[in-house]
Design a protein around this motif. Sequence first.
Motif, PDB file in Angstrom:
ATOM      1  N   ASP A 203       0.795  -1.113  -0.133  1.00 50.99           N
ATOM      2  CA  ASP A 203       0.037  -0.242   0.005  1.00 50.99           C
ATOM      3  C   ASP A 203       0.995   1.338  -0.102  1.00 50.99           C
ATOM      4  O   ASP A 203       0.517   2.472  -0.284  1.00 50.99           O
ATOM      5  N   ARG A 204       1.958   1.172   0.498  1.00 55.18           N
ATOM      6  CA  ARG A 204       3.067   2.362   0.568  1.00 55.18           C
ATOM      7  C   ARG A 204       3.787   2.360  -0.756  1.00 55.18           C
ATOM      8  O   ARG A 204       5.018   2.973  -0.740  1.00 55.18           O
ATOM      9  N   ASN A 205       3.189   1.599  -1.742  1.00 53.36           N
ATOM     10  CA  ASN A 205       4.033   1.383  -3.140  1.00 53.36           C
ATOM     11  C   ASN A 205       5.531   0.830  -3.045  1.00 53.36           C
ATOM     12  O   ASN A 205       6.403   1.046  -3.788  1.00 53.36           O
ATOM     13  N   PHE A 206       5.709  -0.134  -2.140  1.00 56.80           N
ATOM     14  CA  PHE A 206       6.909  -0.961  -1.966  1.00 56.80           C
ATOM     15  C   PHE A 206       6.846  -1.807  -3.102  1.00 56.80           C
ATOM     16  O   PHE A 206       5.806  -2.857  -2.939  1.00 56.80           O
ATOM     17  N   ALA A 207       7.649  -2.108  -4.107  1.00 57.50           N
ATOM     18  CA  ALA A 207       7.836  -2.675  -5.147  1.00 57.50           C
ATOM     19  C   ALA A 207       8.377  -3.967  -4.495  1.00 57.50           C
ATOM     20  O   ALA A 207       9.547  -3.870  -4.317  1.00 57.50           O
ATOM     21  N   ILE A 208       7.865  -5.093  -4.542  1.00 57.32           N
ATOM     22  CA  ILE A 208       8.786  -6.257  -4.120  1.00 57.32           C
ATOM     23  C   ILE A 208       9.526  -6.666  -5.211  1.00 57.32           C
ATOM     24  O   ILE A 208       8.936  -6.956  -6.354  1.00 57.32           O
ATOM     25  N   ASP A 209      10.622  -6.679  -4.983  1.00 61.41           N
ATOM     26  CA  ASP A 209      11.868  -7.277  -5.824  1.00 61.41           C
ATOM     27  C   ASP A 209      11.828  -8.934  -5.716  1.00 61.41           C
ATOM     28  O   ASP A 209      12.747  -9.300  -5.044  1.00 61.41           O
ATOM     29  N   GLU A 210      11.139  -9.459  -6.755  1.00 57.73           N
ATOM     30  CA  GLU A 210      10.827 -10.841  -6.423  1.00 57.73           C
ATOM     31  C   GLU A 210      12.079 -11.595  -6.799  1.00 57.73           C
ATOM     32  O   GLU A 210      12.534 -12.581  -5.943  1.00 57.73           O
ATOM     33  N   LYS A 211      13.198 -10.987  -7.416  1.00 63.25           N
ATOM     34  CA  LYS A 211      14.309 -11.739  -7.731  1.00 63.25           C
ATOM     35  C   LYS A 211      15.394 -11.747  -6.535  1.00 63.25           C
ATOM     36  O   LYS A 211      15.600 -12.550  -6.346  1.00 63.25           O
ATOM     37  N   SER A 212      15.308 -10.499  -6.165  1.00 64.08           N
ATOM     38  CA  SER A 212      16.409 -10.233  -4.861  1.00 64.08           C
ATOM     39  C   SER A 212      15.841 -10.771  -3.613  1.00 64.08           C
ATOM     40  O   SER A 212      16.486 -11.535  -2.987  1.00 64.08           O
ATOM     41  N   ILE A 213      14.516 -10.937  -3.567  1.00 61.75           N
ATOM     42  CA  ILE A 213      13.728 -11.576  -2.201  1.00 61.75           C
ATOM     43  C   ILE A 213      13.859 -13.450  -2.504  1.00 61.75           C
ATOM     44  O   ILE A 213      14.219 -13.801  -1.566  1.00 61.75           O
ATOM     45  N   ARG A 214      13.539 -13.831  -3.878  1.00 64.02           N
ATOM     46  CA  ARG A 214      13.788 -15.041  -3.958  1.00 64.02           C
ATOM     47  C   ARG A 214      15.282 -15.480  -3.839  1.00 64.02           C
ATOM     48  O   ARG A 214      15.417 -16.698  -3.022  1.00 64.02           O
ATOM     49  N   GLU A 215      16.169 -14.870  -4.287  1.00 58.88           N
ATOM     50  CA  GLU A 215      17.524 -15.065  -4.023  1.00 58.88           C
ATOM     51  C   GLU A 215      17.723 -15.073  -2.519  1.00 58.88           C
ATOM     52  O   GLU A 215      18.622 -16.086  -2.197  1.00 58.88           O
TER      53      GLU A 215
END
Length: 166
Positions: A128-140
Amino acid sequence: MLDGLCKSGLVQEAMKLFGLMREKGSIPEVVVYTAVVEAFCKACKLDDAVRIFKKMQGNGVIPNAFSYWLLIQGLCKGGRLDDAVAFCVEMFEAGHSPNAMTFVGLVDEVCNAKGVEEAEKLVRSFQDRNFAIDEKSIREHLDKKGPFSPVIWEVIFGKKKSGRPF
């Protein structure tokens, strides 16, 4: 040195050294304050860490993303999740985003301490605060620093994907 003084319970000596470092001015103030916050976090003196962090802000020194990260990590490790979440929100408001380690660590701690539903609320509040989940770095991060519970994957990414846990 600050770290050693704080860990030894020599808070007054640490504060004297901190004052001397500030007076010399050879190190940017945000670095000096952040070093003190880190030392207090490592020494599990979280009230002092928060006090110094707020003093930094009160003195017009703007915390950087690393300053926030250290404080949030310390608060998480010390079981002060509400404070960690509050500083994470403040971090957003200051224009910084948590890195994968901070984000996953906070979600994991909230999930463990307060349950899946609260962790899902936290992730939604970040979105909701426009935090774009960086899927690649989070998955890594999840792959390299795991094992993390499959629940953490689901809380962060939602539905399952075939062939992987999520």
